[in-house]
Design a protein around this motif. Structure first.
Motif, mmCIF file in Angstrom:
data_model
loop_
_atom_site.group_PDB
_atom_site.id
_atom_site.type_symbol
_atom_site.label_atom_id
_atom_site.label_comp_id
_atom_site.label_asym_id
_atom_site.label_seq_id
_atom_site.Cartn_x
_atom_site.Cartn_y
_atom_site.Cartn_z
ATOM 1 N N LEU A 145 1.141 -1.233 0.021
ATOM 2 C CA LEU A 145 -0.332 -0.294 -0.079
ATOM 3 C C LEU A 145 0.588 1.013 -0.237
ATOM 4 C CD1 LEU A 145 -2.732 -1.056 2.424
ATOM 5 C CD2 LEU A 145 -3.019 -0.134 -0.243
ATOM 6 N N ARG A 146 2.108 0.724 0.612
ATOM 7 C CA ARG A 146 3.054 2.267 0.984
ATOM 8 C C ARG A 146 3.268 2.369 -0.620
ATOM 9 N NH1 ARG A 146 4.922 5.021 4.631
ATOM 10 N NH2 ARG A 146 6.712 5.929 4.515
ATOM 11 N N THR A 147 3.841 1.368 -1.164
ATOM 12 C CA THR A 147 4.287 1.512 -2.360
ATOM 13 C C THR A 147 2.608 2.696 -3.708
ATOM 14 O OG1 THR A 147 5.998 -0.085 -2.618
ATOM 15 C CG2 THR A 147 5.178 0.148 -5.048
ATOM 16 N N TYR A 148 2.259 1.841 -4.091
ATOM 17 C CA TYR A 148 1.104 2.289 -3.844
ATOM 18 C C TYR A 148 0.642 3.570 -3.863
ATOM 19 C CZ TYR A 148 -3.657 2.999 -5.758
ATOM 20 O OH TYR A 148 -4.765 2.944 -6.485
ATOM 21 N N PHE A 149 0.353 4.201 -2.786
ATOM 22 C CA PHE A 149 0.534 5.869 -1.824
ATOM 23 C C PHE A 149 1.806 5.995 -3.085
ATOM 24 C CE2 PHE A 149 1.897 8.454 0.444
ATOM 25 C CZ PHE A 149 0.400 9.457 0.906
ATOM 26 N N ILE A 150 2.968 5.656 -3.173
ATOM 27 C CA ILE A 150 3.657 7.329 -3.416
ATOM 28 C C ILE A 150 3.895 6.950 -5.269
ATOM 29 C CG2 ILE A 150 5.572 6.640 -3.802
ATOM 30 C CD1 ILE A 150 6.410 5.767 -1.031
ATOM 31 N N LYS A 151 3.227 6.066 -5.920
ATOM 32 C CA LYS A 151 3.279 5.841 -6.720
ATOM 33 C C LYS A 151 1.778 6.328 -7.039
ATOM 34 C CE LYS A 151 5.995 1.618 -8.240
ATOM 35 N NZ LYS A 151 6.023 0.484 -8.678
ATOM 36 N N GLU A 152 1.006 6.515 -6.800
ATOM 37 C CA GLU A 152 -0.334 7.116 -7.283
ATOM 38 C C GLU A 152 -1.223 8.339 -6.586
ATOM 39 O OE1 GLU A 152 -1.794 5.160 -10.128
ATOM 40 O OE2 GLU A 152 -0.665 4.013 -10.228
ATOM 41 N N ILE A 153 -1.046 8.163 -5.800
ATOM 42 C CA ILE A 153 -2.220 9.190 -4.704
ATOM 43 C C ILE A 153 -1.004 10.067 -4.062
ATOM 44 C CG2 ILE A 153 -3.449 9.389 -2.474
ATOM 45 C CD1 ILE A 153 -3.787 6.098 -2.544
ATOM 46 N N PHE A 154 0.242 10.086 -3.599
ATOM 47 C CA PHE A 154 1.225 11.303 -3.129
ATOM 48 C C PHE A 154 0.903 11.982 -4.527
ATOM 49 C CE2 PHE A 154 5.047 13.565 -3.376
ATOM 50 C CZ PHE A 154 5.109 13.549 -1.941
ATOM 51 N N LYS A 200 -12.688 10.958 -5.122
ATOM 52 C CA LYS A 200 -13.603 10.856 -6.547
ATOM 53 C C LYS A 200 -12.722 10.089 -7.808
ATOM 54 C CE LYS A 200 -17.105 13.357 -4.892
ATOM 55 N NZ LYS A 200 -18.210 12.488 -5.011
ATOM 56 N N LEU A 201 -10.971 10.538 -7.458
ATOM 57 C CA LEU A 201 -10.412 9.923 -8.194
ATOM 58 C C LEU A 201 -10.124 9.129 -7.871
ATOM 59 C CD1 LEU A 201 -7.528 13.326 -8.261
ATOM 60 C CD2 LEU A 201 -9.330 13.046 -10.170
ATOM 61 N N PHE A 202 -9.796 8.123 -7.047
ATOM 62 C CA PHE A 202 -9.981 6.930 -5.974
ATOM 63 C C PHE A 202 -11.078 6.277 -5.614
ATOM 64 C CE2 PHE A 202 -5.826 9.281 -6.627
ATOM 65 C CZ PHE A 202 -4.734 8.379 -7.017
ATOM 66 N N PRO A 203 -11.179 5.202 -5.829
ATOM 67 C CA PRO A 203 -12.086 4.225 -5.218
ATOM 68 C C PRO A 203 -11.964 4.664 -3.348
ATOM 69 C CG PRO A 203 -11.232 2.668 -6.207
ATOM 70 C CD PRO A 203 -10.039 3.621 -6.226
ATOM 71 N N ARG A 204 -13.338 4.743 -2.586
ATOM 72 C CA ARG A 204 -12.826 5.036 -1.634
ATOM 73 C C ARG A 204 -12.523 3.407 -0.426
ATOM 74 N NH1 ARG A 204 -16.270 8.303 2.415
ATOM 75 N NH2 ARG A 204 -14.907 7.983 4.368
ATOM 76 N N LEU A 205 -12.842 2.773 -1.101
ATOM 77 C CA LEU A 205 -12.433 1.740 -0.449
ATOM 78 C C LEU A 205 -11.428 0.686 -1.632
ATOM 79 C CD1 LEU A 205 -15.354 0.165 0.958
ATOM 80 C CD2 LEU A 205 -13.230 0.381 2.280
ATOM 81 N N LEU A 206 -10.682 0.995 -1.239
ATOM 82 C CA LEU A 206 -8.743 -0.045 -2.209
ATOM 83 C C LEU A 206 -8.597 -1.275 -1.310
ATOM 84 C CD1 LEU A 206 -6.789 3.342 -1.704
ATOM 85 C CD2 LEU A 206 -7.738 2.910 -3.315
ATOM 86 N N LYS A 207 -8.660 -2.025 -2.848
ATOM 87 C CA LYS A 207 -8.324 -3.618 -2.499
ATOM 88 C C LYS A 207 -6.992 -3.756 -1.905
ATOM 89 C CE LYS A 207 -11.751 -5.475 -5.855
ATOM 90 N NZ LYS A 207 -12.372 -5.939 -6.940
ATOM 91 N N ILE A 208 -6.464 -4.303 -0.983
ATOM 92 C CA ILE A 208 -5.100 -4.618 -0.190
ATOM 93 C C ILE A 208 -4.916 -5.522 -1.593
ATOM 94 C CG2 ILE A 208 -4.114 -5.778 0.640
ATOM 95 C CD1 ILE A 208 -6.157 -3.803 3.235
ATOM 96 N N PRO A 209 -3.451 -5.231 -2.481
ATOM 97 C CA PRO A 209 -3.083 -5.513 -3.396
ATOM 98 C C PRO A 209 -2.208 -7.236 -3.011
ATOM 99 C CG PRO A 209 -1.531 -4.276 -2.701
ATOM 100 C CD PRO A 209 -2.928 -3.681 -2.032
ATOM 101 N N GLY A 210 -1.370 -7.341 -1.081
ATOM 102 C CA GLY A 210 -0.947 -8.947 -1.141
ATOM 103 C C GLY A 210 -1.233 -9.385 0.289
ATOM 104 N N THR A 211 -0.522 -9.873 1.046
ATOM 105 C CA THR A 211 -0.866 -10.561 2.064
ATOM 106 C C THR A 211 0.305 -11.436 2.471
ATOM 107 O OG1 THR A 211 -2.463 -11.763 3.597
ATOM 108 C CG2 THR A 211 -1.882 -12.291 1.220
#
Length: 725
Positions: A145-154, A200-211
């Protein structure tokens, strides 16, 4: 006088009697609406619904409240600001209504959060859908999620500081935000910032990529709220600072559009500009997380709060309308079973649709019967070389409208097409502006209604040249020409080629598009003015019948009853002994069961899978029964400030169908119906004598199509006795 006896039986006129002015005889509009929304919340608690459908009702509950605060509560704030002292019939001042809204609403909000946390989330987990907090993630999930945050949301986030040198940032309507407290490392002074959540740009509930915990169970889904991901990675947005806390919050603003039509050079432009201002109106509500620091609350209160009771502390997710996104999950096992609306056999052949309608009237009962025949009607009109003209009213059509597509096709085929587009349809203005421009560009005659009125009627007229002359084909409905909502709203549509109805509709269109003041309609009741007169006249007729023959009876199925004059007319009828059954989905300001006043009136409501939207007016009329359908409820806005149409059901077979089937089955619902008491509170209707529960909506899903396939006049026996109303 014995109050057990009907007052008007003695011939006493109470038209102007002050007894009917008693505020205790009326329920406040806003508080009645809150009860309706309570029923929506009750559906979220009802375990007979599939799990994701219960989530849907939680989302609808919140979405309804958003609109309530944007329009109704903000209107009460304006009344306070303007010093409005006149109270509605219930006697409550704007200040007292606002107090009561807060008192009644807060327990509902707590109940909503409890349902979400204690019922929905655990049951979702049992079905393989996990709603995580950041603390419950394993280390691999956090890294992903941190990687996703850095690439997409940040990259799209913009922290805004607010202090003495930075003004308090503007908070747009319904935008989800984080209020953040940071400090210099080793410092003691708190600094404040705000980040707008890009939900409005991202889903309010994000799917978590790994476990890290091995493979998930088949079909398992793990989710986390977007704001939780952002708040857990704030160190990347405030490097070198200590992030001490973050709190979600949201501001609701006045979104009611006020247009000075007589001062507007161009109504289209005026509405377009007003829509753009909707998101910057005066605040009417501030929702904050229940754990928000009081200092931050105080700062926001200083900048945003103008009236008492604007702060709502929420212990769960703020803006739960966004939970509607969970309906996109690929879990059909947790949703309502899909159904295919039936098409009456007579309308299966699209090419014969004009012949069928000319031979007899046809009724469609949506969503149990498909809206497609209405689309086919317009598509066939567009292609038919004998069709000369199409005229139509559009109020809410949706984003991808097959109706508008058919109108554009008709224009391309050389038909004369005229459309009355209501630009002021609240929260659909942008859609309607877009469609109006597209239609105008195609050469359609587009009219934006009548100054000072909204055109809310649902009418379509097709003019066709035939061997024996011009024939007018009409579709009239209780609901909008919207193929999407026709699958979730219950509405009735009627096709007819009755010449007198056709003449009425033609004359009405002439008054909408030109300067005609034609009023002498053969059959239609048209507001403003004539629906009020017509319904009052029919009520008074039942009073007279009751006094002479003791057989007065009225049944109304509506969305709302608020108009004081109409309520008083129904009270007078009750006092005369007329038996009155009301089924009102939403607002009901009439108080039933008052001894000597309304003890002959019963009020019920149904909230279920579908939104009850049909308007049906039934008057026994000494056995020569009258049934009216149409677009109008009994509210001042419908009767005074809108162009509405009620139309009679003239076909004896259709009339019988409504009287012996549609109305009684709804009135006998024991599964979803709630009954209004004289205390103003709704209570579930219980079945008696061990009778099987009747769920009207489920019953029509099972039986409606079967009945329409039969050629016989009498419907087959289905286990429910239908003796009529």
């Amino acid at each position: 006088m014995n109050r057990d006896e009907p007052l008007l039986a003695e011939g006493k006129s109470l038209d102007n009697d002050s007894i009917l002015q008693d505020p205790s005889y009326y329920i406040n509009r806003e508080l009645s609406w809150l009860q309706f929304n309570r029923h929506v919340l009750d559906e979220a608690k009802d375990k007979s619904h599939p799990l994701l459908e219960r989530v849907k009702f939680l989302a609808i509950f919140s979405n309804n409240l958003d609109e309530f605060f944007m329009i109704r509560v903000s209107g009460l704030h304006r009344q306070l600001d303007e010093g409005v002292l006149k109270a509605p019939p219930d006697g409550l001042t704007p200040a007292r209504i606002l107090d009561k809204i807060y008192e009644d609403l807060f327990p509902l909000l707590e109940e909503q959060v409890t349902v979400w946390h204690d019922e929905i989330i655990p049951e979702l987990r049992e079905h393989g859908i996990v709603i995580h907090t950041y603390e419950t993630l394993d280390e691999q999930q956090k890294r992903e999620l941190r990687t996703y945050f850095i690439k997409e949301i940040f990259p799209v986030l913009t922290p805004l500081a607010f202090d003495k040198s930075h003004p308090f940032p503007f908070i747009s309507n319904l935008a989800l935000n984080l209020a953040i407290i940071v400090r210099e490392r080793g410092g003691e002074e708190d600094l404040f910032a705000r980040i707008k959540i890009p939900n409005k740009l991202f889903p309010r509930l994000l799917k978590i990529p790994g476990t890290d915990n091995g493979p998930r169970a088949p079909g398992g889904i793990e989710l986390i709220f977007l704001e939780d991901v952002i708040s857990s990675n704030l160190d990347l947005l405030f490097p070198g600072l200590e992030v001490r806390a973050s709190y979600p919050f949201r501001v609701t603003r006045d979104a009611d559009i006020e247009i000075e039509e007589d001062e507007a050079d161009d109504l289209l432009t005026a509405v377009e500009e007003s829509v753009g201002r909707r998101w910057v109106g005066v605040p009417s509500r501030i929702e904050v997380s229940s754990w928000m620091d009081q200092t931050v609350c105080g700062m926001m209160g200083e900048k945003l709060v103008k009236h008492p009771h604007m702060f709502y502390r929420i212990a769960g997710p703020i803006g739960m309308a966004d939970l509607m996104c969970m309906l996109d999950l690929d879990r059909p096992d947790l949703k309502d079973a899909p159904f295919v609306p039936s098409i009456p056999k007579a309308l299966e052949n699209e090419k014969a649709i004009f012949n069928v309608i000319r031979s007899r009237d046809i009724m469609l009962f949506h969503p149990y019967e498909s809206f497609q025949p209405v689309v086919n009607f317009l598509n066939q009109a567009a292609k038919d070389p004998d069709v000369l003209a199409i005229k139509m009213t559009l109020y809410r059509t949706g984003t991808r409208s097959p109706i508008v597509r058919a109108l554009l096709d008709a224009r391309e085929m050389g038909k004369a097409v005229s459309v009355v587009v209501e630009l002021k349809a609240r929260f659909d203005e942008e859609n309607n502006i877009g469609w109006a421009k597209a239609l105008e560009h195609a050469g359609v005659h587009v009219v934006f209604g009548i100054m000072g009125l909204k055109v809310h009627s649902k009418l379509c007229l097709v003019v066709r040249r035939e061997r024996d002359g011009i024939v007018r084909y009409v579709h009239m409905g209780t609901g909008n020409y919207n193929a999407s909502t026709a699958r979730i709203y219950t509405d009735i549509g009627l096709f007819t080629a009755n010449p007198e109805i056709g003449s009425d509709v033609s004359n009405l269109f002439n008054s909408l598009t030109g300067y005609s003041r034609y009023m002498a309609y053969n059959h239609l009741l048209v507001s403003p003015k004539y629906i009020r007169r017509g319904i009052i006249s029919l009520i008074e007729r039942e009073i007279k019948r009751q006094q002479e023959y003791r057989d007065g009876r009225i049944v109304l199925k509506l969305n709302a009853i608020q108009d004081e004059e109409m309520i008083q007319a129904l009270y007078r009828a009750s006092m005369a002994g007329v038996k009155i059954e009301l089924q009102v989905r939403g607002i009901c300001c009439l108080r039933p069961g008052i001894k000597g006043i309304s003890d002959n009136i019963s009020v019920s409501t149904i909230v279920g899978r579908f939104l009850e939207h049909s308007r049906i007016y039934y008057f026994h009329n000494g056995g020569d029964e009258i049934v009216l359908l149409g677009s109008s409820d009994l509210m001042p806005r419908n009767l005074n400030r809108r162009v509405e149409v009620l139309y009679p059901v003239l076909d004896s077979g259709i009339k019988k169908e409504i009287i012996s089937e549609i109305l009684p089955i709804h009135m006998r619902d024991t599964a979803k119906a709630r009954v209004l008491g004289s205390d103003g509170i709704y209570h579930p209707r219980k079945s008696t004598n061990g009778d099987e529960l009747i769920n009207a909506q489920e019953w029509f899903l099972k039986h409606r199509g079967i009945w329409n396939q039969q050629a016989a006049d009498e419907p087959e026996e289905t286990g429910i006795e239908r003796n009529g109303i």
